[in-house]
Design an enzyme around this catalytic site. Sequence first.
Site, PDB file in Angstrom:
ATOM      1  N   TYR A 151       0.821  -1.214   0.000  1.00 30.36           N
ATOM      2  CA  TYR A 151       0.000   0.000   0.000  1.00 30.36           C
ATOM      3  C   TYR A 151       0.857   1.267   0.000  1.00 30.36           C
ATOM      4  O   TYR A 151       0.417   2.313  -0.480  1.00 30.36           O
ATOM      5  CB  TYR A 151      -1.042  -0.037   1.128  1.00 30.36           C
ATOM      6  N   ARG A 165       1.259   1.895  -3.539  1.00 29.62           N
ATOM      7  CA  ARG A 165       0.015   2.470  -4.082  1.00 29.62           C
ATOM      8  C   ARG A 165      -0.084   3.949  -3.704  1.00 29.62           C
ATOM      9  O   ARG A 165      -0.521   4.775  -4.471  1.00 29.62           O
ATOM     10  CB  ARG A 165      -1.222   1.742  -3.544  1.00 29.62           C
ATOM     11  N   GLN A 224     -15.422   3.121  -5.715  1.00 27.77           N
ATOM     12  CA  GLN A 224     -14.740   1.908  -5.236  1.00 27.77           C
ATOM     13  C   GLN A 224     -13.238   2.158  -5.163  1.00 27.77           C
ATOM     14  O   GLN A 224     -12.489   1.299  -4.699  1.00 27.77           O
ATOM     15  CB  GLN A 224     -14.997   0.753  -6.203  1.00 27.77           C
ATOM     16  N   ASN A 225     -12.824   3.328  -5.642  1.00 26.40           N
ATOM     17  CA  ASN A 225     -11.387   3.602  -5.723  1.00 26.40           C
ATOM     18  C   ASN A 225     -10.847   4.067  -4.379  1.00 26.40           C
ATOM     19  O   ASN A 225     -11.519   4.792  -3.650  1.00 26.40           O
ATOM     20  CB  ASN A 225     -11.113   4.662  -6.787  1.00 26.40           C
ATOM     21  N   VAL A 226      -9.608   3.694  -4.119  1.00 24.80           N
ATOM     22  CA  VAL A 226      -8.971   4.128  -2.879  1.00 24.80           C
ATOM     23  C   VAL A 226      -8.083   5.356  -3.116  1.00 24.80           C
ATOM     24  O   VAL A 226      -7.591   5.952  -2.163  1.00 24.80           O
ATOM     25  CB  VAL A 226      -8.189   2.973  -2.206  1.00 24.80           C
ATOM     26  N   ASP A 227      -7.902   5.745  -4.388  1.00 25.67           N
ATOM     27  CA  ASP A 227      -7.183   6.999  -4.640  1.00 25.67           C
ATOM     28  C   ASP A 227      -8.088   8.171  -4.273  1.00 25.67           C
ATOM     29  O   ASP A 227      -9.289   7.997  -4.040  1.00 25.67           O
ATOM     30  CB  ASP A 227      -6.722   7.082  -6.115  1.00 25.67           C
ATOM     31  N   HIS A 248     -14.578   1.265  -0.490  1.00 25.18           N
ATOM     32  CA  HIS A 248     -13.495   0.297  -0.268  1.00 25.18           C
ATOM     33  C   HIS A 248     -12.318   0.911   0.491  1.00 25.18           C
ATOM     34  O   HIS A 248     -11.216   0.372   0.456  1.00 25.18           O
ATOM     35  CB  HIS A 248     -13.028  -0.303  -1.604  1.00 25.18           C
ATOM     36  N   GLY A 308     -16.529   3.059 -15.459  1.00 24.34           N
ATOM     37  CA  GLY A 308     -15.219   2.422 -15.348  1.00 24.34           C
ATOM     38  C   GLY A 308     -15.109   1.329 -14.304  1.00 24.34           C
ATOM     39  O   GLY A 308     -14.120   1.259 -13.591  1.00 24.34           O
ATOM     40  N   ALA A 335     -13.635   7.405 -20.111  1.00 26.08           N
ATOM     41  CA  ALA A 335     -14.362   8.349 -19.258  1.00 26.08           C
ATOM     42  C   ALA A 335     -13.908   9.794 -19.480  1.00 26.08           C
ATOM     43  O   ALA A 335     -14.730  10.709 -19.546  1.00 26.08           O
ATOM     44  CB  ALA A 335     -14.173   7.957 -17.791  1.00 26.08           C
TER      45      ALA A 335
END
Length: 238
Positions: free
Chosen positions: A61, A64, A96-99, A114, A183, A227
């Site tokens: 992580y 990430r 759903q993105n963690v960014d 998430h 997406g 997108a």
Amino acid sequence: MSKIIIEPKDRVFVLTGAGISAESGLPTFRAEDGLWAGHSVEEVCTADAWVRNPEKVWLFYAERRAAGFKAKPNPAHTALAELEARLGDRFFLCTQNVDTLHEAAGSKRLVHMHGQLDRARCENECGRPPVVDNTVYTTLAEVPRCACGGRLRPHIVFFGEMPLEVEFIEEKIAASTVMVVIGTSGSVYPAAGFVNWAQRQGARTVYIGPERPLNASSFTEIVLGKAGQVLPGLFEVQ
Ligand code: NAD
């Protein structure tokens, strides 16, 4: 390409997945060079992995984080923030993105179902809320402890764990008349089932992405394209 008309009565629920950040340089999970290439999910993204080898999980992580913090929002993130600015409380975004590219673009009414990369929380679920944590750790020894003594873990929903704020999300879907999904491959539940919840109450359901998702048959409209190219100018607010 026909516009998505947003009428004064409409309330818009948007669900995004890894695809919306692809044009910001963050790979999707399914891409050949995807996020999980070289890493099995079992090694870095399960509760068992955390117990077995928390350093490996943190280092994954940390990578990430390093990539996520360098990335910039693309025109798709910006188009959603602009739509929210026009619709106010009639807009809601679930990612759903963690960014944190939606926030960087200016989105405010959103949940990260998430989890998110810039937070950490106690491994013991001791009741203390997640804390802001942007450190790119290089060893486990650097990771601070919670006041209760537990180690901080990434504020990420591991495989097998419950997504966050599902009841709140359910309420927002129940109030919506238009659902726009962007997406996401339609493979991970419960998010892949949101379109069915919206459809049951008669909402218009639109998917945007370069390929048909697994749950394509549940949408009333599919707009094929990237997108960042499709979203700017797609919405007409009446
Ligand atoms: P995904 O990688 O499964 O799907 C990405 C989707 O984005 C694809 O349908 C692709 O066609 C689309 N896409 C690619 N480029 C795009 C662009 N420019 N514009 C719009 N769409 C584009 O990712 P997902 O659906 O977000 O995954 C859902 C959840 O699954 C994630 O939040 C994550 O928690 C979890 N997950 C999945 C895996 C896995 O192996 N599938 C691994 C780890 C986590």
